[in-house]
Structures are given as C-alpha cells and as structure tokens.
Design a protein around this motif. Sequence first.
Motif, short mmCIF file in Angstrom:
data_model
loop_
_atom_site.label_atom_id
_atom_site.label_comp_id
_atom_site.label_asym_id
_atom_site.label_seq_id
_atom_site.Cartn_x
_atom_site.Cartn_y
_atom_site.Cartn_z
N ASP A 171 0.88 -1.17 0.00
CA ASP A 171 0.00 0.00 0.00
C ASP A 171 0.92 1.23 0.00
N LEU B 262 0.04 4.70 1.90
CA LEU B 262 0.11 4.70 3.36
C LEU B 262 1.55 4.50 3.83
N TRP C 7 2.74 2.74 12.67
CA TRP C 7 1.86 1.65 12.27
C TRP C 7 1.68 1.64 10.75
N LEU C 8 1.51 2.81 10.15
CA LEU C 8 1.34 2.90 8.69
C LEU C 8 2.59 2.38 7.98
N TRP D 20 2.41 -1.28 8.21
CA TRP D 20 1.30 -1.81 7.43
C TRP D 20 1.57 -1.77 5.93
N ASN E 252 2.99 -4.46 3.41
CA ASN E 252 2.30 -5.73 3.15
C ASN E 252 3.23 -6.91 3.40
N LEU F 33 4.41 -5.80 9.66
CA LEU F 33 3.13 -5.57 10.34
C LEU F 33 3.24 -5.88 11.83
N TYR G 180 2.40 -3.34 15.04
CA TYR G 180 1.56 -3.61 16.21
C TYR G 180 2.35 -3.59 17.50
N LEU H 270 2.33 -0.10 18.64
CA LEU H 270 1.07 0.30 19.27
C LEU H 270 0.96 -0.24 20.70
N SER I 149 -9.99 -0.82 1.32
CA SER I 149 -9.06 -1.37 2.31
C SER I 149 -9.38 -0.77 3.67
N ALA J 125 -7.49 -0.33 6.23
CA ALA J 125 -6.50 0.62 6.72
C ALA J 125 -6.72 1.99 6.09
N ALA K 167 -6.98 0.18 14.89
CA ALA K 167 -6.16 -0.79 14.17
C ALA K 167 -5.85 -2.00 15.05
N MET L 226 -8.86 -4.10 15.05
CA MET L 226 -8.99 -4.73 13.75
C MET L 226 -8.38 -6.13 13.77
N VAL L 227 -7.19 -6.23 14.38
CA VAL L 227 -6.53 -7.52 14.42
C VAL L 227 -7.13 -8.41 15.51
N ASN M 157 -5.98 -10.66 8.14
CA ASN M 157 -5.37 -9.40 7.76
C ASN M 157 -6.22 -8.72 6.70
N PRO M 158 -7.02 -7.74 7.09
CA PRO M 158 -7.98 -7.17 6.15
C PRO M 158 -7.31 -6.42 5.01
N ALA M 159 -6.04 -6.06 5.16
CA ALA M 159 -5.39 -5.33 4.06
C ALA M 159 -5.23 -6.22 2.86
N LEU M 160 -5.06 -7.50 3.14
CA LEU M 160 -4.81 -8.44 2.04
C LEU M 160 -6.09 -8.80 1.30
#
Lengths: 312, 187
Positions: free
Chosen positions: A68, A71, A119-120, A123, A126, A131, A135, A138, B26, B28, B69, B72-73, B79-82
Amino acid sequence: MTDSAVVTVSALWAVIAGTLLCGFAVFAVTLDAGLSARAHGAGGGWFTLPSRLARLLRQRRRTTVAADTLLWRVGGIGMFIGAFLMVAVIPLGRWTLADLDVGVVWFNTIDVLVWALVWLTGWGANSTHSLVGGYRFLAHGLAYELPLMFALVAPAIAAGSLRVGAVASAQQDDVWFVVWMPVAFLIYLIGVMGFSVWGPFAAALATDIAGGAGAELSAVDRLVFHAGRYLFLAAGAAFSVPLFLGGGAGPWLPAWAWVLIKTLVVLAVLVWLRRKVPLLRPDRFMSIGWTILLPAIVVQDLVVSVVAVWKG
Amino acid sequence: MLIGIAFWVLAVIAVATGLAVFVVNSMARATYALAVSFIAVGGQILLLQQNYLGLITILMMVMEMAVMAVYMVMFMGMNPALMPMDMTHGKKTAIGASVGAFVVLAGGALLVPWPDRRGGPPDDLTHALGLEIMDGKMLVMAVVGAVMVATIVAGVVLAAGRTRYDRFGDDLRQRGSNGASLGGAQK
C-alpha cells in the motif's frame, strides 16, 4: 498567567530552528555510532553518518508485492516532518517561532501522530514482520502514552499555563521543575524514547522480527524514517529543557546557549541509555506502564497540584 | 483572505476524505481517511481560535484510529489489508441518514439569522472554555474524571482474564504459569 517572557520571531527563523534540530540529530547519530564502535573495541564511528547517507541515497528502492504505497510513504515522510513541527513551540532562550497558548498540547498531539505513522510504515509494506513491528509499537504506545500525558501535565499545573514559554519562565527565579517533579521527568524521558522508537522501545524495529516496521524499507524511504526517529529524539530532548530544566536559566552564558547545552546533555544521555537498558518486551512493559508508571505519575501530579494550590 | 483559503481547503479535505471512507476497499485506508477527515475538522476548530479544542480533537482522533487498528486484528482474525472488502453495510439507511443530516445542518447554517458578535474573546480562551463548560461543577467533574479512569482500568482488568493466548514460557508443555504471562511487574 497568560503573560509570557518570550518574543515570537519571524517565520523565516524556522530555517535556523530546523538546521539546529538537524544538527542535534547528526550529533545523536554520530554519538551512537561512536559508542557502537567503542563497544566493539574499534575506534572512530565519525564517518558513519556520511557513509550511511550516501549508501541510502544511492540505493535502489525495493518494493513488495501489493504494497500500500500511499500509506507506506505517508508513514515514513510523516516521521521525518513531525519533529520539525514539534520544535516550533520550543523557546530558544527569549525567542520562539510560535508562542502557542496550548504549546504543551501541541507537543502531545505531534507525539500521538507517531502512533499512526509507525503503524502505517509497518502496514504499508504488506509484509508480516513489518506488520508485527507496527503492532508492537502500538502495544508500547498503549503503555507509555498515558504516563507521558500525565507527565506533561505536571509542569503545566505548576506553571498554571499550557504555554511553553510560561512554563519555562515559571522556573526562572525558582527551583527547576526537575527537582521537585523527578518522577514526571523520568516518565517524560521514557515517553521520548517511546515515540522515537529508541533503545528499550525499539521492539517495533527489533532484529528478532528482521527489522520489524522497517524491514522492507530501503533507499530514501529508509533514510527519512530513521532520520525521523533521531529528529524526534532530539526534539524530545529539546522540549524537556523548557518543561523541566529551567529553560534558558543558567549563569554566565546567554539563555539560548543554555538551552542548546541542556538539550545536548539530555540527548547524549538518551543516546547513551540505548546500550544500558535492555529492550522492553511490549507485553511486559504493558504491565509496568499500567501498574507502576501510571499510578506513580498520578501521585506526582497530585503532589504538584497540592503544592500549586498551597502556593496560591 | 488567508483564513478564507484555509477554511475552504480544510473543508474540501474533510468532506473528500469523509467520502473516501466509503469508497476505498481497504480497511487501513478507510480508517486513516477518517483520521485525515477529523484532522481537517480539528484544523477548522483551530481557525475558530479554539486552539485547545482543535488540538485535542486531532490528538484524540488519531489515537482512536490507531487503537482501532489494534481492534482490527483482535476481532477480525485475519489481515484485512490483504483482502479488499466493501466497507459499507446498510447502505440505503446510511446514505439516507447522512444526506438528511447534511441537509438539515447546512440548511440550518444558511437559514438561521446569525447574531452579531457581542464583546471580544477573553485573554485565556482555554481557561474561559473550561469555566464555560464546567462552571461551578469543576470539583465534581475533576472527581468524576478520576472515578471514570479507575472504572475503565478496573473494567479492563476484569475483562482481561488469562486466556489460551497467554504464554507459559518457552516450554509449551508446561502446565502452570511461571510468571512470564503476567508481565514483568508481578514476577
């Protein structure tokens, strides 16, 4: 108390402020490299910065499948810009770029942006390790942010103002806040290391997950992200000066020189600490944050409030 | 002039990113489109010279989106991005409600006869704002704030019992906890 002893200077001086911040970041990188070299029994380390810079600028940008990109880039570039926004409210002796009436909240807002940015970055690539790193940050954030917020509150209560200049001038002819708010100062430094993803809080970028949030970063993306961390560390060190260390107060030298010297000392300590404190596992630090730091800082705030009321 | 430009730029960003929440596929991107929308709204509040409210809006919304976020997990289990996904449900109701709310609010803003300004803003806006909101109930609010934090912490402590995801040290056959799962503080 709305009066403030600082003068707002023209926006052109932002160039100088930015240059100073970069200078501190260069100092941090070089000191860290020097300490690293010494830990390995070698000398020097002075050439690390230019060589890293040259390598990353020449490197070809790698990318991952279905990244992505938007982001991802926002994360890295944001890390680079954030610290410059922070220093806008830090007075250098008598001068400041923006004498914001809620300067302390401004600082806090920028440091919360790091939550999103790291986080971005994690993320966007991918990639699993990346990832996991995002987390991890966070999880650290959930533990350090609340104590940090309450730590920022303490000097503001004592000074009766959220204006950074007023907080600094409240310590002019008095004891520095660090003397009677040591807990707040320590937790503030923990928070600075937290939002700079530094030392014990670098779990998000740790080697056990192949570099975590930074695993897939390359070339200029890697450069801006990591430069951003050093810049945040420097900005955090600089903000501790008006907040806890009496701002420009000090003998002989002019106020601006004292601000720079104090910043340098705090920054050097933060860089040095990286080798002295082990990496804190986010899950373990969670309970330290919530069961030790948070109650401690609330008690500190209570003490400060009682003293502030008692003084009138 | 400058404030006018800033207002329109922020307004367009706020509405456009607000719409983007329903367009992107997506999770995110939707989350952070919403965050940008709120940041623009926070900027608008700054234009109203309510610095404290503006910054707090930005601070809280960014933090909230970051925490989202985490959820979300926690709750999606993937993994919702995928997996590109439709971010909307109950579309007709939602569109009806939001268009209706927009028409009512925008119509109100245009049709209501706005009063002329009386007096000037006070020196310390944040202080004045606190007094305006809480007035004589400052002490009650301060105490309630502490009680609320304690309630939240207690709620989390009660809810976060030990689960099967807890770690019982390196030896997975180990039956009881060796303290590692409790975190460093209690060991």
